[in-house]
Design a protein around this motif. Sequence first.
Motif, PDB file in Angstrom:
ATOM      1  N   LYS A  30      -4.536 -11.245   4.849  1.00 62.28           N
ATOM      2  CA  LYS A  30      -3.310 -10.606   4.378  1.00 62.28           C
ATOM      3  C   LYS A  30      -2.272 -10.570   5.480  1.00 62.28           C
ATOM      4  O   LYS A  30      -2.593 -10.681   6.649  1.00 62.28           O
ATOM      5  CB  LYS A  30      -3.651  -9.199   3.899  1.00 62.28           C
ATOM      6  CG  LYS A  30      -4.921  -9.249   3.065  1.00 62.28           C
ATOM      7  CD  LYS A  30      -5.096  -8.077   2.157  1.00 62.28           C
ATOM      8  CE  LYS A  30      -6.300  -8.370   1.268  1.00 62.28           C
ATOM      9  NZ  LYS A  30      -6.612  -7.285   0.364  1.00 62.28           N
ATOM     10  N   ARG A  43       0.834   2.023  -2.993  1.00 58.74           N
ATOM     11  CA  ARG A  43       0.701   0.940  -3.969  1.00 58.74           C
ATOM     12  C   ARG A  43       0.756   1.558  -5.352  1.00 58.74           C
ATOM     13  O   ARG A  43      -0.105   2.363  -5.704  1.00 58.74           O
ATOM     14  CB  ARG A  43      -0.597   0.175  -3.756  1.00 58.74           C
ATOM     15  CG  ARG A  43      -0.643  -1.102  -4.559  1.00 58.74           C
ATOM     16  CD  ARG A  43      -1.780  -1.990  -4.147  1.00 58.74           C
ATOM     17  NE  ARG A  43      -1.454  -2.856  -3.011  1.00 58.74           N
ATOM     18  CZ  ARG A  43      -2.387  -3.508  -2.301  1.00 58.74           C
ATOM     19  NH1 ARG A  43      -3.651  -3.372  -2.598  1.00 58.74           N
ATOM     20  NH2 ARG A  43      -2.034  -4.264  -1.308  1.00 58.74           N
ATOM     21  N   ALA A  47      -4.308   5.103  -6.028  1.00 54.48           N
ATOM     22  CA  ALA A  47      -4.284   6.382  -5.315  1.00 54.48           C
ATOM     23  C   ALA A  47      -3.645   6.268  -3.937  1.00 54.48           C
ATOM     24  O   ALA A  47      -3.478   7.256  -3.248  1.00 54.48           O
ATOM     25  CB  ALA A  47      -5.701   6.924  -5.190  1.00 54.48           C
ATOM     26  N   TRP A  51       3.358   6.578   2.964  1.00 58.31           N
ATOM     27  CA  TRP A  51       3.309   7.379   4.190  1.00 58.31           C
ATOM     28  C   TRP A  51       4.647   7.434   4.895  1.00 58.31           C
ATOM     29  O   TRP A  51       4.772   8.036   5.961  1.00 58.31           O
ATOM     30  CB  TRP A  51       2.236   6.814   5.132  1.00 58.31           C
ATOM     31  CG  TRP A  51       0.866   7.010   4.558  1.00 58.31           C
ATOM     32  CD1 TRP A  51       0.211   6.164   3.718  1.00 58.31           C
ATOM     33  CD2 TRP A  51       0.000   8.135   4.734  1.00 58.31           C
ATOM     34  NE1 TRP A  51      -1.005   6.699   3.361  1.00 58.31           N
ATOM     35  CE2 TRP A  51      -1.156   7.905   3.978  1.00 58.31           C
ATOM     36  CE3 TRP A  51       0.130   9.321   5.475  1.00 58.31           C
ATOM     37  CZ2 TRP A  51      -2.204   8.820   3.921  1.00 58.31           C
ATOM     38  CZ3 TRP A  51      -0.929  10.231   5.420  1.00 58.31           C
ATOM     39  CH2 TRP A  51      -2.073   9.975   4.656  1.00 58.31           C
TER      40      TRP A  51
END
Length: 75
Positions: A30, A43, A47, A51
């Motif tokens: 990634k 996302r 969940a 931040w």
Amino acid sequence: MVRNDCGSCHGLTLKGGLGSPLLPESLRDKSVIGLREVILRGRTGTAMPPWSPFISEKEAEWIVDQLMKGFPDAH
Ligand code: HEC
């Protein structure tokens, strides 16, 4: 900080729990930018919380960097 705040969902050893594993092997394919965005914005539909109210872009990048190197004793 990462171990406590992120560990509550990603597991204390970051191998995954409610959230996906954050080990170097799982993040290798990634992009740093993409992961940084997930950390800052969360996302949608999962969940994973955003931040950005708590950490800066620089800090998020630092976290990604650390995660990719592997956290000390996160094995
Ligand atoms: C409330 C639970 C929760 C907390 C706390 C949490 N996460 Fe997550 N996180 C998730 C979930 C659930 C996902 C998986 C989203 C998905 O299925 O795509 C995720 C996904 C991620 C991803 C993307 C992984 C990938 O393989 O694409 C990263 C990076 C990440 N979290 C980093 C962090 C960091 C860094 C922290 C601490 C600052 C943190 N998370 C705290 C729940 C949490």
